[in-house]
Design a protein around this motif. Structure first.
Motif, PDB file in Angstrom:
ATOM      1  N   ASN A 166      -9.069  52.521   4.092  1.00  0.00           N
ATOM      2  CA  ASN A 166     -10.193  52.405   4.652  1.00  0.00           C
ATOM      3  C   ASN A 166     -10.638  50.653   4.639  1.00  0.00           C
ATOM      4  OD1 ASN A 166      -9.906  55.586   5.516  1.00  0.00           O
ATOM      5  ND2 ASN A 166     -11.430  55.524   3.404  1.00  0.00           N
ATOM      6  N   LYS A 167     -11.360  50.630   5.702  1.00  0.00           N
ATOM      7  CA  LYS A 167     -11.403  48.713   6.142  1.00  0.00           C
ATOM      8  C   LYS A 167     -13.386  49.002   5.527  1.00  0.00           C
ATOM      9  CE  LYS A 167     -12.575  46.047   9.332  1.00  0.00           C
ATOM     10  NZ  LYS A 167     -12.574  45.713  11.099  1.00  0.00           N
ATOM     11  N   LEU A 168     -12.883  48.105   4.123  1.00  0.00           N
ATOM     12  CA  LEU A 168     -14.870  47.600   4.085  1.00  0.00           C
ATOM     13  C   LEU A 168     -14.399  46.347   4.676  1.00  0.00           C
ATOM     14  CD1 LEU A 168     -14.387  49.317   0.457  1.00  0.00           C
ATOM     15  CD2 LEU A 168     -15.241  49.828   2.170  1.00  0.00           C
ATOM     16  N   GLU A 169     -16.219  46.142   5.358  1.00  0.00           N
ATOM     17  CA  GLU A 169     -17.130  45.165   5.889  1.00  0.00           C
ATOM     18  C   GLU A 169     -18.034  45.160   4.601  1.00  0.00           C
ATOM     19  OE1 GLU A 169     -17.283  43.813   9.769  1.00  0.00           O
ATOM     20  OE2 GLU A 169     -15.548  44.684  10.133  1.00  0.00           O
ATOM     21  N   GLN A 170     -18.047  43.550   3.811  1.00  0.00           N
ATOM     22  CA  GLN A 170     -18.995  43.095   3.725  1.00  0.00           C
ATOM     23  C   GLN A 170     -20.442  42.011   4.130  1.00  0.00           C
ATOM     24  OE1 GLN A 170     -19.560  43.660  -0.835  1.00  0.00           O
ATOM     25  NE2 GLN A 170     -20.772  42.439  -0.879  1.00  0.00           N
ATOM     26  N   THR A 171     -21.108  42.253   4.528  1.00  0.00           N
ATOM     27  CA  THR A 171     -22.404  40.730   4.626  1.00  0.00           C
ATOM     28  C   THR A 171     -23.178  41.027   3.739  1.00  0.00           C
ATOM     29  OG1 THR A 171     -21.760  41.999   6.780  1.00  0.00           O
ATOM     30  CG2 THR A 171     -23.549  40.139   6.842  1.00  0.00           C
TER      31      THR A 171
ATOM     32  N   LYS B 190      -8.410  55.261  11.901  1.00  0.00           N
ATOM     33  CA  LYS B 190      -8.613  55.103  13.381  1.00  0.00           C
ATOM     34  C   LYS B 190     -10.122  53.863  13.879  1.00  0.00           C
ATOM     35  CE  LYS B 190      -6.972  59.147  14.414  1.00  0.00           C
ATOM     36  NZ  LYS B 190      -6.623  60.268  15.407  1.00  0.00           N
ATOM     37  N   ASN B 191     -10.366  53.383  12.824  1.00  0.00           N
ATOM     38  CA  ASN B 191     -11.378  51.888  12.758  1.00  0.00           C
ATOM     39  C   ASN B 191     -13.089  52.723  13.381  1.00  0.00           C
ATOM     40  OD1 ASN B 191     -11.780  49.823  12.588  1.00  0.00           O
ATOM     41  ND2 ASN B 191     -11.744  48.696  14.516  1.00  0.00           N
ATOM     42  N   ASN B 192     -12.969  54.197  13.268  1.00  0.00           N
ATOM     43  CA  ASN B 192     -14.817  54.590  13.264  1.00  0.00           C
ATOM     44  C   ASN B 192     -15.003  54.211  12.301  1.00  0.00           C
ATOM     45  OD1 ASN B 192     -13.959  56.129  15.860  1.00  0.00           O
ATOM     46  ND2 ASN B 192     -12.474  57.741  14.610  1.00  0.00           N
ATOM     47  N   LEU B 193     -16.476  53.923  11.961  1.00  0.00           N
ATOM     48  CA  LEU B 193     -17.056  54.218  11.347  1.00  0.00           C
ATOM     49  C   LEU B 193     -17.223  55.140  10.827  1.00  0.00           C
ATOM     50  CD1 LEU B 193     -19.394  51.848   9.796  1.00  0.00           C
ATOM     51  CD2 LEU B 193     -20.842  52.466  11.859  1.00  0.00           C
ATOM     52  N   LEU B 194     -17.303  54.800   9.390  1.00  0.00           N
ATOM     53  CA  LEU B 194     -17.652  55.746   8.465  1.00  0.00           C
ATOM     54  C   LEU B 194     -19.813  55.736   7.467  1.00  0.00           C
ATOM     55  CD1 LEU B 194     -14.359  56.881   6.485  1.00  0.00           C
ATOM     56  CD2 LEU B 194     -15.232  57.920   8.597  1.00  0.00           C
ATOM     57  N   SER B 195     -19.753  54.848   7.353  1.00  0.00           N
ATOM     58  CA  SER B 195     -20.672  54.588   6.834  1.00  0.00           C
ATOM     59  C   SER B 195     -21.383  53.393   6.634  1.00  0.00           C
ATOM     60  CB  SER B 195     -20.695  55.293   5.088  1.00  0.00           C
ATOM     61  OG  SER B 195     -20.002  54.149   4.474  1.00  0.00           O
ATOM     62  N   ILE B 196     -22.502  53.229   6.316  1.00  0.00           N
ATOM     63  CA  ILE B 196     -23.265  52.126   6.263  1.00  0.00           C
ATOM     64  C   ILE B 196     -24.195  52.273   5.090  1.00  0.00           C
ATOM     65  CG2 ILE B 196     -24.732  49.808   7.375  1.00  0.00           C
ATOM     66  CD1 ILE B 196     -23.793  51.493  10.004  1.00  0.00           C
ATOM     67  N   GLU B 197     -23.929  51.019   4.644  1.00  0.00           N
ATOM     68  CA  GLU B 197     -25.094  50.501   3.233  1.00  0.00           C
ATOM     69  C   GLU B 197     -25.718  49.206   3.023  1.00  0.00           C
ATOM     70  OE1 GLU B 197     -23.278  52.195  -0.127  1.00  0.00           O
ATOM     71  OE2 GLU B 197     -23.035  54.282   0.470  1.00  0.00           O
ATOM     72  N   THR B 198     -27.223  49.643   2.888  1.00  0.00           N
ATOM     73  CA  THR B 198     -27.665  47.974   2.776  1.00  0.00           C
ATOM     74  C   THR B 198     -28.112  48.164   2.047  1.00  0.00           C
ATOM     75  OG1 THR B 198     -27.706  48.466   5.410  1.00  0.00           O
ATOM     76  CG2 THR B 198     -29.427  46.750   3.593  1.00  0.00           C
TER      77      THR B 198
ATOM     78  N   PHE C   4     -21.374  58.736   8.828  1.00  0.00           N
ATOM     79  CA  PHE C   4     -20.683  59.689  10.415  1.00  0.00           C
ATOM     80  C   PHE C   4     -20.073  60.328   9.912  1.00  0.00           C
ATOM     81  CE2 PHE C   4     -22.722  55.389  10.784  1.00  0.00           C
ATOM     82  CZ  PHE C   4     -22.950  55.423  11.855  1.00  0.00           C
ATOM     83  N   ASN C   5     -19.636  61.897  10.104  1.00  0.00           N
ATOM     84  CA  ASN C   5     -18.992  62.209  10.149  1.00  0.00           C
ATOM     85  C   ASN C   5     -18.365  63.367  11.762  1.00  0.00           C
ATOM     86  OD1 ASN C   5     -18.565  63.009   7.426  1.00  0.00           O
ATOM     87  ND2 ASN C   5     -20.799  64.147   7.821  1.00  0.00           N
TER      88      ASN C   5
ATOM     89  N   GLY D 156      -5.683  63.667  18.358  1.00  0.00           N
ATOM     90  CA  GLY D 156      -6.463  62.283  17.484  1.00  0.00           C
ATOM     91  C   GLY D 156      -7.588  62.141  17.772  1.00  0.00           C
ATOM     92  N   ASN D 157      -7.959  62.442  18.836  1.00  0.00           N
ATOM     93  CA  ASN D 157      -9.366  61.782  19.251  1.00  0.00           C
ATOM     94  C   ASN D 157     -11.180  62.292  18.944  1.00  0.00           C
ATOM     95  OD1 ASN D 157      -8.018  59.500  21.183  1.00  0.00           O
ATOM     96  ND2 ASN D 157      -8.044  61.633  21.814  1.00  0.00           N
ATOM     97  N   TRP D 158     -12.134  61.698  18.540  1.00  0.00           N
ATOM     98  CA  TRP D 158     -13.391  62.250  17.893  1.00  0.00           C
ATOM     99  C   TRP D 158     -13.745  63.182  19.089  1.00  0.00           C
ATOM    100  CZ3 TRP D 158     -18.105  60.939  18.874  1.00  0.00           C
ATOM    101  CH2 TRP D 158     -18.278  59.879  19.771  1.00  0.00           C
ATOM    102  N   ILE D 159     -14.317  64.412  18.984  1.00  0.00           N
ATOM    103  CA  ILE D 159     -15.146  64.715  20.185  1.00  0.00           C
ATOM    104  C   ILE D 159     -16.364  65.751  19.483  1.00  0.00           C
ATOM    105  CG2 ILE D 159     -13.208  65.786  21.650  1.00  0.00           C
ATOM    106  CD1 ILE D 159     -13.278  68.639  19.665  1.00  0.00           C
ATOM    107  N   SER D 160     -16.760  65.312  18.135  1.00  0.00           N
ATOM    108  CA  SER D 160     -18.110  65.011  17.521  1.00  0.00           C
ATOM    109  C   SER D 160     -18.438  64.597  16.284  1.00  0.00           C
ATOM    110  CB  SER D 160     -17.717  66.874  16.836  1.00  0.00           C
ATOM    111  OG  SER D 160     -19.741  66.951  16.652  1.00  0.00           O
ATOM    112  N   LYS D 161     -19.250  64.127  16.718  1.00  0.00           N
ATOM    113  CA  LYS D 161     -19.952  63.046  15.431  1.00  0.00           C
ATOM    114  C   LYS D 161     -21.271  63.606  15.278  1.00  0.00           C
ATOM    115  CE  LYS D 161     -21.138  59.510  16.599  1.00  0.00           C
ATOM    116  NZ  LYS D 161     -20.717  57.584  17.334  1.00  0.00           N
ATOM    117  N   GLU D 162     -21.736  64.030  13.845  1.00  0.00           N
ATOM    118  CA  GLU D 162     -22.223  63.930  13.123  1.00  0.00           C
ATOM    119  C   GLU D 162     -23.043  62.558  12.303  1.00  0.00           C
ATOM    120  OE1 GLU D 162     -24.113  67.536  10.959  1.00  0.00           O
ATOM    121  OE2 GLU D 162     -23.296  66.331   9.321  1.00  0.00           O
ATOM    122  N   VAL D 163     -24.725  61.950  12.827  1.00  0.00           N
ATOM    123  CA  VAL D 163     -25.387  61.125  12.157  1.00  0.00           C
ATOM    124  C   VAL D 163     -25.964  61.243  11.151  1.00  0.00           C
ATOM    125  CG1 VAL D 163     -26.015  58.892  12.015  1.00  0.00           C
ATOM    126  CG2 VAL D 163     -24.355  60.021  14.392  1.00  0.00           C
TER     127      VAL D 163
END
Length: 80
Positions: free
Chosen positions: A2-7, A26-34, A47-48, A55-62
């Motif tokens: 999984n890719k992580l980005e920190q700012t 697949k480069n879909n955003l899983l979480s953001i923590e600030t 994001f679930n 393999g395409n997402w058809i439902s996303k729960e935030v």
């Protein structure tokens, strides 16, 4: 895997805001923590996804701070 980005945001050379974003393979955003170290406030968004057979997402729960904020459903039609 999984890719992580920190700012980080600094004011007068003092770090006070840090954001970490996590992505799936697949480069879909899983979480953001600030985190705000000045006020000690924390914010999280998760994001679930549900994927179809191709393999395409058809439902996303935030979830925001562990409470369901909204759900998105996609209807994908494939052509032969």
């Amino acid at each position: 895997q999984n890719k992580l980005e920190q700012t980080s945001v600094k004011l007068n050379d003092v770090q006070f805001l840090t954001t970490v974003q996590k992505f799936d393979s697949k480069n879909n955003l899983l979480s953001i923590e600030t985190n705000n170290s000045n006020t000690k406030e924390k914010f999280s968004k998760k994001f679930n996804y549900v994927y179809d057979k191709k393999g395409n997402w058809i439902s996303k729960e935030v979830k925001t701070n562990d409470l369901v904020t909204y759900k998105v459903t996609r209807d994908i039609k494939y052509c032969n």
